[in-house]
Design an enzyme around this catalytic site. Structure first.
Site: not given
Ligand code: MTE
Ligand code: HPA
Ligand code: MOS
Length: 781
Positions: A323, A726
């Protein structure tokens, strides 16, 4: 039968600013956390015994004093585990519950003491005598690379275009490196598990976990029983932030093993120092980069390596470092690019998920490159950013070959530039810095683009269970967990909206592996996307049965049956929801359904580095202005403006809270929160005394936060909303960049300031001294 008059709309439907379902209980102390559950008579307490070495063979363990300690009932070590001594979420068999012959980090659990009270267990655990033979250890990412330490998992490479040709063409090439620190989750409720043995092989575990299904499977594996013998329940966590995606499994396993062995209820709760020492955190990164760009600042080529401190085992380091690479481009098109991850093993606690899941580290690396271009060319970093945004012919392909199809960063930046009055304030900052020599100011406006979906495609599924009772009240259950983010409220709003009943008719019950099986972690910000859809699906199944029942009973067509606010309209008749439900029950209509959802369109081939890992992107931007005291390195945030995209918000009040909280947490990560391991590999910042999270007094003096109210998810997500958990964390990057500008001012904004993160006052001062030519050191570490 009551004939009801129509009312406008239900109370607490979707898109309403509804309060958190437990808000009043959080503040009045009536929300039940695991430590509040009434303990059955005879409950025992466990406490962990931790390694005092970073890397060593265990030669012998002397438990005599532990056993003799008041209140001790027994000790559990690796030999007492009936099943497998392994809780590796990566299925690499590299995460023992208890270390056996060797310890691999300072703070690794070796045994647990079981005693009549927590205090007795804790005191006894400290009395162990362990004989170690030290082995060489490595705690730092760079040292690990130098020592040829192994990778904990296969690295990822993302590649597109021709970087050699890109660099050859570029007028300017800059190379640099950056250290990015880790972060402790600092959830208010620490880790805790409470296990109650049942008959035969059964055990029920109350765990503070974001991933009840995995906790269930790990407990079963450690006990050597099938998953159907284990039930994991979670009503709420006092914060998780990723720290309870895998890390709760240890505590659940220890409590469950002890509960089975002693046939008593067993609770385990480490104190804050041990929680911080023995459980994983955000990965620190070391980024090496090379960028090629033209004289305008347009990027031609990027080559970067992202090395991460993974700790002693794989845990989630594979997807975390992946990620990071997926977000190293942030909002920028890289015509020629190569990004590589180095998930390094180190003799530190195994690092884990933390809000953004590697994305923030990748994005900070990408923004550092933008900063380098700007200060090399002597330009406003915002100008460089805009020049490189995705958009236009052939400029929409990410390094992982997904097209950016929903780009709205241009509009967000434009609106924020206006509402924050960026241009005029930047002029004012430049003028201020020209006049003032002690206090220097900085201003920065930074964008965010964050990919939504678990990168492991199979995790993008969810289940829900909805019961309508004969009094018209509704029981809602789904696989997502509540950690303060408001998931339970949002999913309940969805169900209220489906049935068109007021929100207070719906009770969301504790997440339980016995009600909804095989769920994914509540993570990747996908809680409401996945569980909202699954719950809507369950409600729709029940509604479909109700509609066909009503059509048949009243002799109207199905199209003539409608769920209106608290009423069901059948042809010309209006029946109250609860009367209608009673009729349906009497007619033997099934009033319960299990719902399911899986995210469409996504696929990802890791070995090729190609696919569409993300269903969509969430966008945002922040503008921060800071004042830095160049004699001490101290700073304050004078003002922050934010515009953040949550699509069509399910609940603007909760979403705004998520944006504000995430920004502050992100800013804390990049400024004052510093993890420090000493030469012996001991974490020395393991309590609020030494680890500084932001206080209310650290917040921006002026804080203007808005949602992009015009945004609608172009994909068919739940009510066209977007995930919020997030993405806004990375809005904190504007603070780091503003501090950079203030530092850069001492050298005429022509030398990249390159302050490592976190930009503690010490590091800021060192950078200023270096830029002023007073010290020669290259790094600010
Ligand atoms: N908000 C609060 N109050 N507490 C938390 O622990 N965790 C964050 C975010 N917001 C967290 C939070 C993280 S890391 C994630 S992935 C998401 O919430 C998870 O919840 P969601 O998917 O329902 O948004
Ligand atoms: N994000 C958060 N948690 C995860 C992921 C992810 O992409 N994959 C596995 N756990
Ligand atoms: Mo959040 S780091 O995906 O739990």
């Amino acid at each position: 039968m009551n004939v009801m008059q129509p009312i406008d709309r239900i109370r607490g439907g979707v898109h309403e600013k509804e309060k958190h379902e437990s808000g009043h209980k959080h503040v009045s102390g009536t929300a039940e956390y695991i430590d509040d559950i009434l303990e059955p008579a005879g409950t025992l307490h466990a406490y962990l015994g931790l390694s005092a070495r970073a890397h060593a063979e265990i030669l012998s363990i002397d438990f005599a004093d532990v056993n003799a300690s008041a209140g001790v009932v027994g000790i559990l070590a690796a030999d007492d585990i009936p099943g497998e001594n392994d809780i590796s979420p990566a299925h690499k068999h590299d995460d023992p519950v208890f270390a056996t012959r060797k310890v691999e980090f300072h703070g690794q659990p070796i045994f647990a003491v079981i005693a009549t009270s927590r205090d007795a267990a804790r005191r006894a655990a400290a009395k162990v005598k362990i004989d170690y033979r030290d082995l060489p250890h490595v705690t730092d990412v760079k040292e690990a690379v130098a020592a040829n330490y192994p990778l904990v998992i296969d690295p990822l490479k993302l590649e597109r275009g021709d970087i050699d040709a890109g660099f050859a063409k570029a007028k300017n090439v800059v190379q640099g490196e950056m250290r990015i620190g880790g972060q402790d989750h600092f959830y208010l409720e620490g880790h805790i598990s409470f296990a109650i043995p049942g008959e035969d092989d059964e055990v029920t575990v109350y765990a503070s976990t974001q991933h009840p299904s995995e906790t269930q499977h790990m407990v079963a594996q450690v006990l050597g029983v099938p998953s159907n013998a284990v039930t994991v329940n979670v009503r709420r966590m006092g914060g998780g932030f990723g720290g309870k995606e895998t890390q709760a499994n240890l505590f659940a396993a220890v409590a469950a093993v002890a509960a089975r062995k002693y046939r008593r209820a067993v609770k385990i709760r480490p104190d804050r120092d041990d929680d911080m020492t023995a459980t994983g955190k955000r990965h620190d990164f070391h980024v090496d980069y090379k960028i090629g760009f033209d004289d305008e600042g347009r990027i031609e080529a990027v080559d970067a390596v992202f090395a991460a401190r993974c700790g002693f085992s794989a845990d989630l380091s594979g997807p975390v470092t992946d990620r990071a690479l997926f977000h190293a481009d942030n909002c920028y098109f890289y015509p020629n690019v190569r990004l590589r991850s180095r998930p390094m093993k180190t003799n530190t606690v195994s690092n884990t998920a933390f809000r953004g899941f590697g994305g923030p580290q990748g994005m900070v690396g990408g923004e550092r490159m933008i900063e380098d271009i700007a200060y090399t060319l002597g330009k406003d970093p915002l100008e460089i950013r805009k020049l490189n945004f995705y958009g236009g012919e052939g400029r929409n392909l990410t390094p992982y070959h997904q097209m950016v199809e929903d780009n709205i960063i241009g509009r967000i930046i434009e609106e924020l530039e206006t509402s924050a009055d960026y241009a005029a304030r930047r002029e004012a900052v430049l003028a201020f810095n020209h006049e003032n020599h002690v206090i220097k100011r900085g201003i920065a406006l930074t964008p965010v683009k964050f990919g939504i979906s678990f990168t492991k495609t199979e995790y993008n599924q969810a289940g829900a269970l909805v019961h309508v009772y004969t009094d018209g009240s509704i029981h809602l259950n789904h696989g997502g967990t509540e950690m303060g983010q408001g998931l339970y409220t949002k999913v309940a709003q969805v169900v209220a909206d489906e049935f068109q009943v007021d929100l207070d008719r719906i009770k969301v019950t504790a997440t339980s592996t016995g009600k909804v099986p095989n769920t994914s972690a509540t993570a990747a910000s996908s809680g409401s996307d996945l569980n909202g859809m699954a719950a809507a699906n369950a409600a729709q199944q029940i509604k479909a049965r109700l509609v066909s029942f009503a059509a048949e009973r009243f002799g109207v067509s199905e199209a003539d049956v409608a769920f209106e606010p608290n009423v069901v309209r059948i042809g010309a008749e209006r029946v109250s929801f609860h009367d209608f439900i009673k009729m349906a029950y009497t007619a033997r209509v099934q009033l319960s359904a299990a719902g399911f959802y899986k995210t469409p369109k996504i696929h990802w081939n890791r070995s090729e580095g190609r696919g569409r890992p993300f269903y969509y992107y969430a966008y945002g931007a922040s503008c921060s202005e800071v004042s830095v005291d160049t004699l001490t390195g101290e700073y304050q945030i004078d003002r922050t403006d934010i515009i953040h995209d949550v699509g069509k918000s399910l609940n603007p009040a909760l979403d705004l809270g998520q944006v504000e909280g995430a920004f502050v947490q992100g800013m804390g990560w990049l400024t004052t929160e510093e993890l420090w391991w000493d030469a012996k590999g001991r974490l020395r910042t393991h309590a609020p005394s030494t680890y500084k999270i932001p206080l209310a007094s650290d917040r921006p003096r002026i804080f203007n936060v808005r949602l992009a109210e015009w945004s609608v998810n172009r994909e068919e997500t739940i009510r066209r909303s977007k995930a919020v958990g997030e993405p806004p964390f990375m809005l904190g990057i504007s603070v780091l960049e503003a501090i950079s500008m203030a530092a850069a001012s001492v050298a005429g904004y022509r030398i990249p300031p390159r302050i490592d993160a976190p930009a503690t006052p010490e590091r800021v001062l060192m950078a200023i001294e270096r830029l002023r030519g007073n010290v020669a050191t290259e790094t600010t570490r």
